[in-house]
Design an enzyme around this catalytic site. Structure first.
Site, PDB file in Angstrom:
ATOM      1  CG  ASP A 199      -1.983   1.022   1.204  1.00  0.00           C
ATOM      2  OD1 ASP A 199      -3.165   0.668   1.288  1.00  0.00           O
ATOM      3  OD2 ASP A 199      -1.639   2.228   1.095  1.00  0.00           O
ATOM      4  CG  ASP A 245      -2.933   3.355  -2.244  1.00  0.00           C
ATOM      5  OD1 ASP A 245      -3.973   2.676  -2.141  1.00  0.00           O
ATOM      6  OD2 ASP A 245      -2.399   3.928  -1.278  1.00  0.00           O
ATOM      7  CD  GLU A 246      -5.847  -1.324  -0.707  1.00  0.00           C
ATOM      8  OE1 GLU A 246      -5.542  -2.231   0.097  1.00  0.00           O
ATOM      9  OE2 GLU A 246      -6.760  -0.511  -0.506  1.00  0.00           O
TER      10      GLU A 246
HETATM   11  P1  TTP Z   1      -5.280   4.855   1.375  1.00  0.00           P
HETATM   12  O1  TTP Z   1      -4.232   3.863   0.989  1.00  0.00           O
HETATM   13  O2  TTP Z   1      -6.360   4.414   2.291  1.00  0.00           O
HETATM   14  O3  TTP Z   1      -4.599   6.098   2.073  1.00  0.00           O
HETATM   15  P2  TTP Z   1      -3.260   6.837   1.732  1.00  0.00           P
HETATM   16  O4  TTP Z   1      -2.474   6.149   0.675  1.00  0.00           O
HETATM   17  O5  TTP Z   1      -3.567   8.273   1.471  1.00  0.00           O
HETATM   18  O6  TTP Z   1      -2.487   6.782   3.105  1.00  0.00           O
HETATM   19  P3  TTP Z   1      -1.815   5.556   3.826  1.00  0.00           P
HETATM   20  O7  TTP Z   1      -1.970   4.371   2.927  1.00  0.00           O
HETATM   21  O8  TTP Z   1      -0.388   5.960   4.013  1.00  0.00           O
HETATM   22  O9  TTP Z   1      -2.546   5.431   5.118  1.00  0.00           O
HETATM   23  O10 TTP Z   1      -5.965   5.448   0.099  1.00  0.00           O
HETATM   24  C1  TTP Z   1      -5.281   5.638  -1.132  1.00  0.00           C
HETATM   25  C2  TTP Z   1      -5.761   6.892  -1.812  1.00  0.00           C
HETATM   26  O11 TTP Z   1      -7.172   6.809  -2.012  1.00  0.00           O
HETATM   27  C3  TTP Z   1      -5.538   8.143  -1.009  1.00  0.00           C
HETATM   28  O12 TTP Z   1      -4.251   8.705  -1.220  1.00  0.00           O
HETATM   29  C4  TTP Z   1      -6.648   9.023  -1.466  1.00  0.00           C
HETATM   30  C5  TTP Z   1      -7.766   8.097  -1.846  1.00  0.00           C
HETATM   31  N1  TTP Z   1      -8.788   8.114  -0.786  1.00  0.00           N
HETATM   32  C6  TTP Z   1      -9.881   8.952  -0.925  1.00  0.00           C
HETATM   33  O13 TTP Z   1     -10.016   9.652  -1.929  1.00  0.00           O
HETATM   34  N2  TTP Z   1     -10.816   8.982   0.078  1.00  0.00           N
HETATM   35  C7  TTP Z   1     -10.692   8.227   1.219  1.00  0.00           C
HETATM   36  O14 TTP Z   1     -11.554   8.293   2.117  1.00  0.00           O
HETATM   37  C8  TTP Z   1      -9.560   7.356   1.335  1.00  0.00           C
HETATM   38  C9  TTP Z   1      -9.378   6.510   2.574  1.00  0.00           C
HETATM   39  C10 TTP Z   1      -8.634   7.336   0.316  1.00  0.00           C
HETATM   40 MG    MG Z   2      -2.185   4.085   0.798  1.00  0.00          MG
END
Ligand code: TTP
Ligand code: MG
Length: 354
Positions: A11, A105-106
């Site tokens: 991720d 992103d995952e």
């Molecule tokens: P995540 O992987 O949940 O979050 P992140 O990459 O920003 O942070 P981390 O993994 O370090 O905790 O989500 C990936 C992307 O998806 C995030 O950059 C933005 C988008 N997203 C939204 O648009 N709304 C949301 O509520 C979430 C959780 C994520």
């Molecule tokens: Mg992330």
């Protein structure tokens, strides 16, 4: 330690914000919030500097600004995130054969065939950083649940490898909601029963959970609390060809009209291919006549393309050469023999869920 390690979960850290920081290095180290504008805007993501102020995803932007008045607000640029995602996932696919992409992103990675899975994952993290500037966190475990929770456990730049038993011990005091699949509603129902930790949920007699949550959900909750889950990935196969076709309400004989329609279909198809950044060398048409005779005619061209002028040019040639002898019921165009996308794996290619 990591006894069995068939699955990794990768991720990217603060994904959208990190992509923004790549092209605006002057913002590095500052609290950055990626958010739309307007009174009802919410935060999509916040850099780790902004998260220290309590700013988080899905929070109303107005509230985030109150929490962190110095934060730099950046408007989202989804094309840039899709492009970054593609770059990351291409590296992931180069590292392991089977991948299940579950978001921009995952992804889950099947490590079964790797001789030194941890070393391979360290290398992947460093390759991703070198190529894109993005950091990511990795969780490794015997199943999806352990891998997922492990990848979240030490963000950013986490690298956590756990057996199922280690996961149970490590997260025993965490709230049940830590585990994917246990949402806020279930968590508050559990709380009302006095169950406030994963350890307590794992130790609750299953009959008690069945009585409260039913014959499926009850045992499922307990399995999750015990970090029991599947190790199976479900990769999505990328189509080996893309096509567009249309059936007419009334059969068409007019050649000019047929050509217009075919060009139009080629345009739509190419729009999709351009979005996917895929180019093919084989262009085909499909024609179904009023008597249901169906033919395809294909031609392979020298250079892979997704240019609508080239695709519709070849399609029109094919249609003119075929010269339908009867009114046409259905017309379609297809592009196949894609470059690059199919080269790194003849097994399972993954479509990004975009
Ligand atoms: P995540 O992987 O949940 O979050 P992140 O990459 O920003 O942070 P981390 O993994 O370090 O905790 O989500 C990936 C992307 O998806 C995030 O950059 C933005 C988008 N997203 C939204 O648009 N709304 C949301 O509520 C979430 C959780 C994520
Ligand atoms: Mg992330």
């Amino acid at each position: 330690m990591c006894g069995v390690a068939p699955i990794a979960h990768l991720d990217v850290d603060a994904f959208y914000a990190s992509v923004e920081l790549q092209r605006r290095p002057e913002l590095r180290g500052l609290p950055v919030i990626v958010s739309g504008s307007g009174p009802r805007a919410v935060v999509t993501t916040a850099s780790y500097e902004a998260r220290r102020f309590g700013v988080g995803s899905a929070m109303p932007t107005a509230r985030a600004r109150r929490l962190c008045p110095d934060a730099v607000l950046v408007a989202p640029d989804f094309d840039a995130y899709r492009q970054a995602s593609r770059a990351v996932m291409a590296l992931v696919r180069r590292a392991v054969e089977r991948v299940e992409v579950v978001g921009l992103d995952e992804a889950y990675l099947d490590l079964v065939d790797l001789v030194a899975p941890r070393a391979a994952m360290r290398r992947l993290v460093s390759d991703i950083h070198a190529a894109t500037g993005l950091d990511c966190s990795i969780g490794i475990g015997p199943n999806r649940l352990v891998a997922k929770v492990a990848s979240d456990a030490e963000k950013p730049r986490g690298f956590v490898c756990l057996t199922r038993e280690e996961a149970c011990t490590r997260f025993a005091r965490h709230p049940p909601g830590l585990v994917p699949g246990i949402g806020p509603k279930t968590a508050s129902r559990l709380e009302a029963m006095g169950i406030t930790t994963l350890g307590a949920l794992a130790a609750t007699p299953v009959d008690t959970l069945v009585a409260r949550f039913g014959a499926n959900h009850g045992p499922d909750l307990q399995r999750r609390a015990r970090f029991e889950a599947s190790a199976i990935l479900t990769p999505v196969r990328i189509a080996v060809s893309e096509s567009r076709e249309t059936t007419f309400d009334v059969d068409i004989s007019d050649a000019v009209r047929l050509e217009e329609i075919l060009s139009d279909l080629a345009g739509q198809l190419c729009q999709r291919l351009v979005r996917q950044e895929r180019r093919g060398r084989n262009v085909a048409i499909k024609v179904r006549l009023s008597d249901f005779t169906t033919v395809t005619r294909a031609r392979t061209i020298a250079e892979p393309t997704n240019d609508p002028r080239v695709v519709s040019g070849v399609a029109l040639e094919l249609l003119r050469e075929y010269a339908p002898a009867r009114p046409v019921r259905l017309l379609g165009v297809r592009v196949a023999a894609f470059e690059q996308a199919q080269t790194d794996s003849d097994a399972d290619q993954l479509a990004l869920p975009l």
